[in-house]
Design a protein around this motif. Structure first.
Motif, short mmCIF file in Angstrom:
data_model
loop_
_atom_site.label_atom_id
_atom_site.label_comp_id
_atom_site.label_asym_id
_atom_site.label_seq_id
_atom_site.Cartn_x
_atom_site.Cartn_y
_atom_site.Cartn_z
N SER A 187 0.82 -1.21 0.00
CA SER A 187 0.00 0.00 0.00
C SER A 187 0.85 1.26 0.00
CB SER A 187 -0.94 0.00 1.21
OG SER A 187 -0.22 -0.11 2.42
N ASN A 238 3.11 1.43 12.03
CA ASN A 238 3.25 2.09 10.73
C ASN A 238 4.35 3.12 10.84
OD1 ASN A 238 2.71 2.87 8.10
ND2 ASN A 238 0.97 4.18 8.64
N ILE A 270 -8.23 6.05 3.78
CA ILE A 270 -8.15 4.72 3.17
C ILE A 270 -6.71 4.25 3.12
CG2 ILE A 270 -8.43 3.44 1.00
CD1 ILE A 270 -10.94 5.20 0.50
N TYR A 271 -5.82 5.14 2.74
CA TYR A 271 -4.40 4.79 2.67
C TYR A 271 -3.85 4.45 4.05
CZ TYR A 271 0.62 5.65 2.67
OH TYR A 271 1.98 5.54 2.88
N SER A 319 -5.24 1.17 5.35
CA SER A 319 -4.69 0.06 4.56
C SER A 319 -3.27 -0.28 5.00
CB SER A 319 -4.71 0.42 3.07
OG SER A 319 -6.02 0.59 2.60
N ARG A 320 -2.49 0.74 5.31
CA ARG A 320 -1.11 0.52 5.75
C ARG A 320 -1.08 -0.26 7.06
NH1 ARG A 320 3.87 1.06 4.52
NH2 ARG A 320 4.50 2.87 5.74
N TYR A 351 -3.56 -2.08 8.42
CA TYR A 351 -4.16 -3.41 8.23
C TYR A 351 -3.17 -4.35 7.56
CZ TYR A 351 -7.12 -7.12 6.42
OH TYR A 351 -7.65 -8.34 6.12
N GLU A 352 -2.47 -3.84 6.57
CA GLU A 352 -1.48 -4.65 5.86
C GLU A 352 -0.40 -5.15 6.82
OE1 GLU A 352 0.59 -3.97 1.63
OE2 GLU A 352 1.28 -2.56 3.16
#
Length: 219
Positions: free
Chosen positions: A16, A77, A132-133, A136-137, A139-140
């Protein structure tokens, strides 16, 4: 500037991080900057979410920060400027904190003011892309470390490390970077890194990742 956002042979290419919405973040910052003042936070210092009783968010203009989970300090993150800290965790900020990975330039502002400007200026679309970004980071990262083997986790973290700004990558050992983001033991991380280096899969100097030549899917 980091120029390492290239495909690594034998490594995933759909992180992501490659989809960071720079234009949307810069649009948000352009609308917010007139209401802020720039300050410098030194490497290692914590970026606080509150000033007294007032909840803050931060425009990250330059430099890099890591988002930590309180309690165990695990890194969820890391981000480099441009970015906006504290707007995607408005309901759970007490569980998180950010720390500067290098000297950073930031511009703090009350979170309520941020939300008001987004509403008044109709900035919901770029804001939603930032959210969203960011989600996503995280969650990834969480899905990777909870479902994979030790080698798979290290392999993915090495790719993430290679994509970090040089100011971070060249001042952080690969073992320390991986340890801060996973539950793997330091001895296990060091063993796999040593084997990858001996096998010619990666290049390191004094523990710092220099390059990735090829990371096999299985090892």
């Amino acid at each position: 500037m980091n120029t390492r956002m290239t495909a690594v042979k034998g490594a995933p290419t759909t992180s992501s991080l490659a989809f960071k919405p720079f234009a949307d973040i810069e649009k948000l910052i352009a609308h917010l900057r007139p209401f802020t003042e720039t300050v410098t936070i030194n490497k290692g210092d914590v970026v606080h979410y509150y000033e007294g009783e007032i909840r803050q968010c931060w425009l990250l203009l330059s430099g890099s920060v890591a988002l930590h989970r309180r309690g165990d300090g695990v890194v969820l993150n890391s981000e480099s400027g441009p970015f906006i800290i504290g707007v995607s965790s408005q309901l759970c900020s007490e569980h998180l904190y950010a720390r500067a990975l290098e000297d950073v330039e930031v511009a703090p502002m009350p979170l309520a003011l941020f939300n008001q400007i987004v509403a008044n200026e109709g900035l919901w679309e770029p804001f939603s892309r930032l959210l969203i970004y960011t989600v996503s980071r995280i969650y990834e990262h969480c899905s990777q470390i909870s479902q994979m083997s030790a080698y798979d986790i290290i392999r993915l973290q090495l790719v993430e490390l290679l994509q970090e700004p040089d100011s971070v990558r060249l001042n952080t050992t690969a073992a320390a970077y991986i340890k801060s983001r996973t539950y793997l033991s330091r001895s296990g991380i060091m063993r796999i890194l040593s084997e990858l280096r001996t096998g010619g899969y990666i290049a390191m100097q004094r523990g710092v990742l220099i390059d990735i030549h090829h990371l096999p899917l299985k090892y």
